[in-house]
Design an enzyme around this catalytic site. Structure first.
Site, PDB file in Angstrom:
ATOM      1  N   GLU A 144       5.473   1.744   8.943  1.00  0.00           N
ATOM      2  CA  GLU A 144       6.041   0.412   8.753  1.00  0.00           C
ATOM      3  C   GLU A 144       5.327  -0.296   7.609  1.00  0.00           C
ATOM      4  OE1 GLU A 144       7.561  -0.336  13.334  1.00  0.00           O
ATOM      5  OE2 GLU A 144       5.831  -1.460  12.619  1.00  0.00           O
TER       6      GLU A 144
ATOM      7  N   ARG B 143       4.767  -8.362   5.688  1.00  0.00           N
ATOM      8  CA  ARG B 143       5.846  -9.249   6.112  1.00  0.00           C
ATOM      9  C   ARG B 143       5.847 -10.607   5.417  1.00  0.00           C
ATOM     10  NH1 ARG B 143       6.027  -8.082  12.642  1.00  0.00           N
ATOM     11  NH2 ARG B 143       6.885  -5.975  12.471  1.00  0.00           N
TER      12      ARG B 143
ATOM     13  N   HIS C  67       8.728 -15.296  14.361  1.00  0.00           N
ATOM     14  CA  HIS C  67       8.528 -14.046  15.095  1.00  0.00           C
ATOM     15  C   HIS C  67       7.215 -13.973  15.857  1.00  0.00           C
ATOM     16  CE1 HIS C  67       9.045  -9.820  15.979  1.00  0.00           C
ATOM     17  NE2 HIS C  67       7.940  -9.486  15.315  1.00  0.00           N
TER      18      HIS C  67
ATOM     19  N   ARG D 273      -0.092 -10.815  10.378  1.00  0.00           N
ATOM     20  CA  ARG D 273      -0.191  -9.640  11.260  1.00  0.00           C
ATOM     21  C   ARG D 273       0.393  -8.402  10.602  1.00  0.00           C
ATOM     22  NH1 ARG D 273       3.205  -7.202  15.466  1.00  0.00           N
ATOM     23  NH2 ARG D 273       4.836  -8.644  14.862  1.00  0.00           N
TER      24      ARG D 273
END
Length: 529
Positions: free
Chosen positions: A116, A292, A353, A388
């Site tokens: 990821e 992200r 999120h 994160r």
């Protein structure tokens, strides 16, 4: 009613259930698990991507995972916390498997690992594209089969109990604050009961519901952070709200917005404008696999430049059979909307999120309040720093559950119940007939946070949010004092508290760092020297 439990656990996701299993099986006393809805509705169930852990030692190692985490966190992360999670991850993965959690494996029996955004290697263990639900299923089964765990579903923790409730003056300068349990709302009697405990664990999950659009369930109202802050406990890094770059764009679905897992970009998905043009090359050499915060800001900017409601994620160039195999739930969800992801672009946009900050804890999960631990998303361990790294949250929860369990088991015999705690007093209050006031205020909080405290911020917007939230705070506190406690008004109080904390911490950080980006200070503080 007064109840007594040695271990009181407020929250029932992967963090709470892991801790419950560890302390219950040590047979050190009675364990109570407070769950505000049902066990299967925790935030854990909504985690699609997976769990990060170094397992393929031929190409991966702890140092790589540690460095990936530090880079993603913009070097705000606490390296000791990062090392604790990364180095203990494989052992805790084994524990999850022992408890009955199934991760996908290859034909030779090795874990089928995904990659990821922000990860330098394939290290994401998963169960198709519903890993969180599988972990929750395995842990629920284990918890329900453990005799000395009492599960209280649909119960709501209103406040934690400290010496403040015994008449002592407690401020943020009070050197020792003690937690003696919590006041908990019983849905059947509509009364607030007293739960006394020797040790209390806060693991209430996230706070995404304070925003208009979130991948979190509607129950993610920041209860733990708010309760601890009101009790004069320490919170940290609340400005770092992670917006997942790729929530499915479906205007009617906002709580929760359906998540398009980051693993889909690790699989080869490409972010494009609706006209097919890719754009991540303008923002980062890692393209669609950048961390992200970078991807979410890039999407936000492209949407504003072109006046779009969404951008697109493209996996049409991948093998259709493989796509359907790896992402069965995403395939079916999109198909229900008339989108075949093997031939059509997926419309996506960022959504609130994950909270990287929260209740400040040490390496044992101890908060600034004695006898109170915090783990999972409501805590701030220092692992995530400014942003994160994908799939680090579930493993953080189980590693810190283990650390908190060991520490509390070592100290439980030093504590006793405080029988001087008074029962909840609602004398003189009335049943609230003005539900519209609460529902309207909840909408206002979402609008304020999304419009003024979102992906891109400014001092002007933040000050406006501060003023609006302050007015809502005064109105809600006045209402709370007049009416009987209900889940609705307690959640609203918590949302306003958390919105205030996010805004205040954002105003105090005079730089752009990690997930906090402000047009007034567009560079790192150290870049200005």
């Amino acid at each position: 009613m007064v109840y007594k439990y040695d271990f009181l656990i407020i929250g029932a996701g992967v963090a709470g259930m892991s801790y419950a299993l560890k302390v219950a099986r040590a047979k050190k006393g009675k364990v109570c698990l407070i769950c505000k809805t049902t066990l299967d509705e925790a935030n854990t169930s909504f985690a699609q991507g997976g769990v990060a852990s170094v397992t393929n030692l031929e190409v991966d190692n702890f140092e790589k995972h540690i460095e990936d985490t530090m880079i993603a966190g913009d070097y705000i992360s606490d390296r000791k916390a990062v090392e604790q999670v990364v180095r203990n991850a494989p052992q805790q993965i084994k524990k999850l498997v022992d408890w009955g959690v199934n991760f996908d494996r290859k034909e030779n029996g090795d874990f089928d690992l995904h990659r990821e955004g922000g990860h330098s290697e394939f290290r994401i263990l998963h169960h198709a594209d519903d890993t969180g639900a599988e972990i929750q299923r395995g842990l629920m089964e284990a918890v329900r089969n453990t005799p000395n765990i009492t599960i209280k579903e649909n119960h709501f923790a209103v406040e934690i109990i400290t010496q403040h409730h015994l008449g002592a003056k407690v401020t943020r300068r009070t050197p020792y604050i003690y937690c003696y349990g919590a006041y908990v709302l019983n849905p059947d009697t509509e009364k607030v009961d007293t739960y006394l405990s020797k040790v209390t664990l806060m693991c209430t999950g996230g706070c995404g519901a304070v925003y208009q659009t979130t991948t979190n369930p509607i129950i993610a109202t920041g209860d733990g952070e708010a309760m601890v802050y009101r009790a004069k406990g320490t919170v940290q890094d609340m400005e770092f709200v992670q917006f997942h770059p790729t929530a499915l764009y479906s205007p009617g679905e906002t709580h929760p917005a359906f998540l398009i897992t980051e693993a889909m970009r690790g699989y080869g998905g490409i972010l494009r404008l609706p006209n097919g043009q890719s754009f991540m090359e303008k923002y980062d050499e890692r393209l669609s696999l950048a961390p992200r915060d970078i991807v979410a800001r890039a999407i936000d900017k492209e949407m504003k430049i072109h006046g779009l409601d969404h951008v697109c994620l493209d996996v049409t160039h991948k093998d259709p059979t493989e796509t359907r195999k790896h992402f069965p739930n995403i395939y079916q969800k999109c198909l229900s909307m008339g989108i075949d992801i093997t031939t059509d672009y997926i419309p996506v946009r960022p959504a609130a999120h994950y909270m990287c900050g929260g209740i400040k804890v040490d390496l044992n999960g101890c908060s600034s309040i004695d006898r109170l631990y915090a783990i999972g998303e409501c805590s701030c361990t220092g692992l995530h720093g400014g942003n994160r790294l994908a799939s680090n949250s579930l493993i953080e929860a189980v590693v810190y559950a283990d650390a908190a369990a060991k520490h509390s088991l070592e100290h439980i015999d030093l504590y006793d119940f405080n029988d001087k705690v008074p029962e909840w007093n609602d004398e003189g209050t009335m049943t609230n007939e003005e539900k519209i006031l609460i529902t309207q205020s909840v909408k206002e909080v979402g609008e304020i946070m999304s419009n003024y405290v979102g992906i891109v911020r400014s001092d002007l917007r933040l000050h406006r949010a501060w003023v609006r939230l302050d007015a809502l705070y005064e109105e809600t506190e006045n209402l709370f004092k007049r009416v009987k406690a209900t889940k609705d008004i307690c959640e609203l109080r918590n949302m306003i508290n958390v919105g205030y904390l996010i805004t205040r911490f954002a105003l105090e950080r005079k730089e752009s760092r990690g997930l906090h980006y402000t047009i007034d200070y567009p560079t790192h503080g150290y870049d200005k020297e």
